[in-house]
Design an enzyme around this catalytic site. Structure first.
Site, mmCIF file in Angstrom:
data_model
loop_
_atom_site.group_PDB
_atom_site.id
_atom_site.type_symbol
_atom_site.label_atom_id
_atom_site.label_comp_id
_atom_site.label_asym_id
_atom_site.label_seq_id
_atom_site.Cartn_x
_atom_site.Cartn_y
_atom_site.Cartn_z
ATOM 1 N N SER A 115 0.844 -1.198 0.000
ATOM 2 C CA SER A 115 0.000 0.000 0.000
ATOM 3 C C SER A 115 0.884 1.255 0.000
ATOM 4 C CB SER A 115 -0.948 -0.069 1.199
ATOM 5 O OG SER A 115 -1.991 0.867 1.049
ATOM 6 N N ASP A 174 -10.214 -5.442 -3.273
ATOM 7 C CA ASP A 174 -9.598 -4.435 -2.409
ATOM 8 C C ASP A 174 -10.432 -3.156 -2.467
ATOM 9 O OD1 ASP A 174 -7.953 -2.332 -1.486
ATOM 10 O OD2 ASP A 174 -6.133 -3.351 -2.155
ATOM 11 N N HIS A 230 -7.370 -6.057 0.758
ATOM 12 C CA HIS A 230 -6.161 -5.248 0.982
ATOM 13 C C HIS A 230 -5.334 -5.726 2.184
ATOM 14 C CE1 HIS A 230 -4.083 -1.461 0.013
ATOM 15 N NE2 HIS A 230 -3.992 -1.170 1.299
#
Lengths: 292, 292
Positions: free
Chosen positions: B157, B235, B270
């Site tokens: 991320s 996600d 995620h």
């Protein structure tokens, strides 16, 4: 009835956080579950196809833990997915009952149910032995593809004690049992004195023995149950006399019905770093006995 | 100088929690490190034998994370141990500088350094780009058996963005780079607008582009660097336009010096459940390029 709090794909299957009301414990309880590819949580009024039921492993956590620790830190999902095992990780005590002092100690009360059915009136709702061996399995079998005829159990520290006691008091229920650094002889250690004294009464030593893995091992007369115990040699709780695995090993050696393998590992401590190192051995051990 | 907070045996090696004073950031910083069997932290005045230096992987974490998340949840140690890789997991920002508002947002300030060197005076201590690429490697090389000629970098991320930017702005420093669900084009997403506006100034768009993986990929002219990016199709941050991997993929396709493999995984989100599913692929990818 189990309800879903969250779900996430992992290694081709699903990691679930579930919740349910527990009439036995008098509170809501949470658990983490891993379901291999293709398995799913279903409404309880839908029959789960017997052919779809999978071998299942219950993991009992240690002091201060909840339903998150094992599934997050043990790195068990990868191999459980490969072997087609359901993993079930319950909490370690009732929560939020409002009993005076329930949150005062890290080794008694909340997070420290010790997998016994308390008899002291103040702690009467602490029925974690019956929760793990009766209430929870019934819920799992109603809504998850858990095979009640192919279940095994394992745990860590307080949960290693719990796994051994649940298996040895219920001959034939679990195909195999294993433990990481179990509290092996609680009637002879400080944690056990505090927990058993509080939940079972300070004078009721027969009740204490009925929840002591070493005592149960010495007197076990049920079907042979394979037992695997891993212990770290640098575990501080081993060194200060809380775990006493030698007493368990001696009891097993005295009973021809017991087949206990005990492994002492140089350098390892009491943590999940130790657990994750040997987790695959435990999963393979249980898988072998669940599918024999 | 690195000092040891804790050490635990894991998969034959050691998981360390380390700390050091950072003159660059103006605070104490922590990091987690995995050292394979036989490797050790040493005093900084003892030379580390060049022959004992190992290939090393830096992992940059995402928003709200610290040095614990990856080493605890990604299940990377088993395979790192097998491959003989050092893992280094730094924190995501300076801590406790006392800047007004530093703890007010989960996506700016503490836990959200975005791996840039801030130019706005208020955040002048937020020099995470220089920390990751200069200060930290020097410390590692002085006391750990880290091979400065065999380093790769990856992240998740915000840390995926950081890994790409650190690699692309320092051609030749890292043998390979990979990312889980990276913020791929921050100059075009809300997280990037907030972070780059705050750290670099709202009007300094050339500075923004110098920390944008898509812009850097389009213009990259250094030695070929292999890139692997994994993304979950479920996600939520992909769906709401924070990650924009398609822009990165298009930029890589336009530049013959870039070799980017992008994999979109049905069902995955995620989380670290996603990361642990594909972590072994990343470790094998980097090991191949670190030992080629």
């Amino acid at each position: 009835m189990l309800t879903q709090i969250s779900a996430a794909a992992c290694h081709g299957g699903t990691v679930l956080k579930l919740a349910h009301a527990s009439p036995l414990l008098g509170c809501d309880m949470k658990l983490s579950v891993f379901l291999p590819a293709g398995a799913a949580l279903r409404p309880s009024d839908a029959a789960v196809d017997a052919a779809a039921r999978l071998p299942t492993l219950l993991f009992l956590s240690g002091l201060t833990c909840n339903e998150d620790n094992f599934i997050t830190k043990a790195c068990a999902v990868r191999t459980a997915a490969r072997l087609g095992l359901v993993l079930v990780c319950p909490d370690t005590s009732p929560r939020g009952l409002g009993i005076a002092g329930e949150d005062d100690s890290w080794d008694f009360g909340t997070g420290a149910g010790f997998y016994v059915d308390a008899t002291e009136p103040k702690w009467a709702r602490y029925q974690m032995f019956s929760y793990i061996t009766r209430e929870l399995p019934a819920l799992l079998q109603a809504q998850l593809p858990v095979d009640p005829l192919r279940m095994s159990i394992f745990g860590h520290s307080m949960g290693g004690h719990g796994a051994l006691v649940c298996a040895l008091r219920n001959p034939g229920t679990f195909k195999s049992v294993s433990a990481f650094a179990p509290i092996s002889n609680p009637i002879n250690c400080p944690w056990g004195h505090k927990a058993f004294g509080g939940y079972l009464g300070t004078d009721n030593k027969d009740a204490w023995k009925a929840y002591d893995a070493t005592e149960l091992t010495r007197g076990y007369s049920g079907p042979e149950v394979p037992v695997l115990v891993d212990q770290g040699a640098e575990d501080s709780f081993l060194k200060n006399g809380q775990l006493l695995p030698d007493n368990l090993v001696a009891a097993a050696a005295s009973n021809p019905r017991m087949h206990l393998e005990y492994r002492l590992h140089k350098d390892y401590d009491h943590s999940y770093w130790f657990i994750q190192t040997f987790i695959d051995d435990h999963l393979e051990f249980h898988h072998k006995h669940l599918t024999a």
